[in-house]
Design an enzyme around this catalytic site. Structure first.
Site, short mmCIF file in Angstrom:
data_model
loop_
_atom_site.label_atom_id
_atom_site.label_comp_id
_atom_site.label_asym_id
_atom_site.label_seq_id
_atom_site.Cartn_x
_atom_site.Cartn_y
_atom_site.Cartn_z
N HIS A 170 1.04 -1.20 -0.10
CA HIS A 170 -0.02 0.11 0.05
C HIS A 170 0.99 1.19 0.23
O HIS A 170 2.02 0.94 0.51
CB HIS A 170 -0.75 0.00 1.26
CG HIS A 170 -0.13 0.15 2.35
ND1 HIS A 170 -0.29 -0.59 3.66
CD2 HIS A 170 0.81 1.09 2.89
CE1 HIS A 170 0.63 -0.22 4.66
NE2 HIS A 170 1.41 0.74 4.17
N HIS A 187 10.79 -0.45 2.72
CA HIS A 187 10.83 0.96 2.45
C HIS A 187 11.28 1.62 3.79
O HIS A 187 10.83 0.97 5.02
CB HIS A 187 9.62 1.66 1.99
CG HIS A 187 8.28 1.33 2.74
ND1 HIS A 187 7.89 0.14 2.89
CD2 HIS A 187 7.29 2.23 3.31
CE1 HIS A 187 6.59 0.19 3.50
NE2 HIS A 187 6.20 1.36 3.85
N GLU A 208 6.02 -3.81 7.96
CA GLU A 208 4.67 -4.00 7.67
C GLU A 208 4.67 -5.55 6.82
O GLU A 208 3.51 -5.98 7.05
CB GLU A 208 4.41 -3.28 6.53
CG GLU A 208 4.23 -1.58 7.15
CD GLU A 208 3.62 -0.79 6.11
OE1 GLU A 208 3.27 0.45 6.24
OE2 GLU A 208 3.91 -0.85 4.87
N HIS A 221 -2.41 3.84 9.90
CA HIS A 221 -1.07 4.57 10.41
C HIS A 221 -1.80 5.82 11.10
O HIS A 221 -1.79 6.98 10.50
CB HIS A 221 -0.83 5.02 8.70
CG HIS A 221 -0.29 4.09 7.90
ND1 HIS A 221 -1.33 3.09 7.39
CD2 HIS A 221 0.97 3.69 7.34
CE1 HIS A 221 -0.46 2.53 6.46
NE2 HIS A 221 0.77 2.56 6.57
C1 DHB Z 1 4.84 5.65 2.19
C2 DHB Z 1 4.69 4.13 2.24
C3 DHB Z 1 3.74 3.72 3.43
O1 DHB Z 1 3.76 2.29 3.72
C4 DHB Z 1 3.06 4.49 3.89
O2 DHB Z 1 2.20 4.13 4.97
C5 DHB Z 1 3.02 6.01 3.93
C6 DHB Z 1 4.02 6.59 2.69
C7 DHB Z 1 5.58 6.13 1.01
O3 DHB Z 1 6.22 5.38 0.26
O4 DHB Z 1 5.57 7.13 0.77
FE FE Z 2 2.38 1.82 5.50
#
Ligand code: DHB
Ligand code: FE
Length: 284
Positions: A12, A193, A240, A59
């Site tokens: 996501h 990430h 995650e 979040h």
């Molecule tokens: C991003 C990724 C995420 O999982 C999130 O919850 C918020 C932002 C991103 O890549 O910017």
């Molecule tokens: Fe996220």
């Protein structure tokens, strides 16, 4: 009885939601990502479930530092897309399945997993973006969705092993429900990430692809990965990915049945700050 027909795994990213909402999916930056999900969208049309059990993370939208449930099941009749700062996304309200969700809560709690029962909850990009990626932008979502929120934001987070065992308990709960429902279980979030600190922007293609290989072939062994490995290798938000182990734990082979069929596998970098993965496993 109800049964789990397939599991779906998807990242996501809020920027994906914005690309959809602002009509940017055909732009060169986004086109390869949406093309990679095309087989999944076709498969969803041909394999429409009666219910989606959607494992995702909130979040700081429905929950905050004031209250941090590790595992929370949404038992409401409907869930409103949240305002994440730019107004609520223009996507359909998510309809739940209170009776089935209550049954799963009963079964899983009696099976030794402590769930928080949530009768009112808004849902953020963690839930709506995977729905868009898999179903497109319909006027109504194709079926009821049971939201299942996992805390992967504020430490301590649950271990991959606990998530994998919880998936097995969810499978038992589904199979003890006395209605002929076809249920898909989705694990969402990830892949690698990191959004903050000196390592912001971290992506680890090799680790992500090894995670996909192991998720398919040997999830039990993968579930033993300690959380610190996720953080080191896949970045702070890569944690995650433990949610994918809940969906994987609910598949037939984990309970001694046949290995699942890989319907579709896709990996793409970048989407905003995130590596994106998508996988569909079908019980045979
Ligand atoms: C991003 C990724 C995420 O999982 C999130 O919850 C918020 C932002 C991103 O890549 O910017
Ligand atoms: Fe996220």
């Amino acid at each position: 009885m109800a049964r789990i027909t397939a599991s779906v795994y998807s990242s996501h990213v809020p920027a994906i939601g914005a690309a959809i909402d602002l009509g940017k999916t055909a732009e060169p930056y986004w086109a390869p990502l949406f093309k990679g999900y095309e087989p999944s969208r076709r498969w969803m049309k041909d394999n429409r479930p009666d219910v989606i059990f959607l494992v995702y993370n909130d979040h700081a939208t429905a929950f905050s530092l004031e209250m941090i449930p590790t595992f929370a099941i949404g038992t409401a009749a409907e869930f409103t897309p949240a305002d994440e700062g730019w107004g609520p996304r223009p996507v359909p309200t998510v309809l739940g399945h209170p009776e089935f969700a209550a049954h799963i809560a009963q079964s899983v709690i009696q099976d030794d997993f402590d769930l928080t029962i949530v009768n009112k909850m808004d849902v953020d990009h963690g839930l709506t973006v995977p729905l868009n990626l898999m179903c497109g932008s319909p006027d109504a979502w194709p079926c009821p969705v049971i939201p299942f929120a996992v805390n992967v934001v504020q430490y301590p987070v649950p271990s991959g092993r606990r998530c994998f065992m919880l998936g097995q308990a969810i499978r038992r709960a589904v199979e003890s429900y006395d209605a002929p429902l076809k249920v898909q279980i989705w694990g969402t979030g990830g892949m690698s990430h990191q959004l903050q600190g000196p390592r912001a922007g971290l992506i680890n293609r090799e680790w992500d692809n090894a995670f996909l290989d192991r998720l398919i072939a040997d999830p039990e062994d993968l579930s033993k990965t300690p959380h610190i490995d996720y953080v080191r290798e896949a970045g702070s938000e890569g944690i995650e990915l433990v949610m994918w182990l809940i969906a994987r734990g609910a598949m037939a082979d984990v309970a001694g049945g046949a290995k699942p069929r890989v319907v579709h596998r896709f990996y793409h970098v970048p989407a905003s700050n995130t590596a994106v993965g998508n996988l569909i496993l079908e019980n045979t």
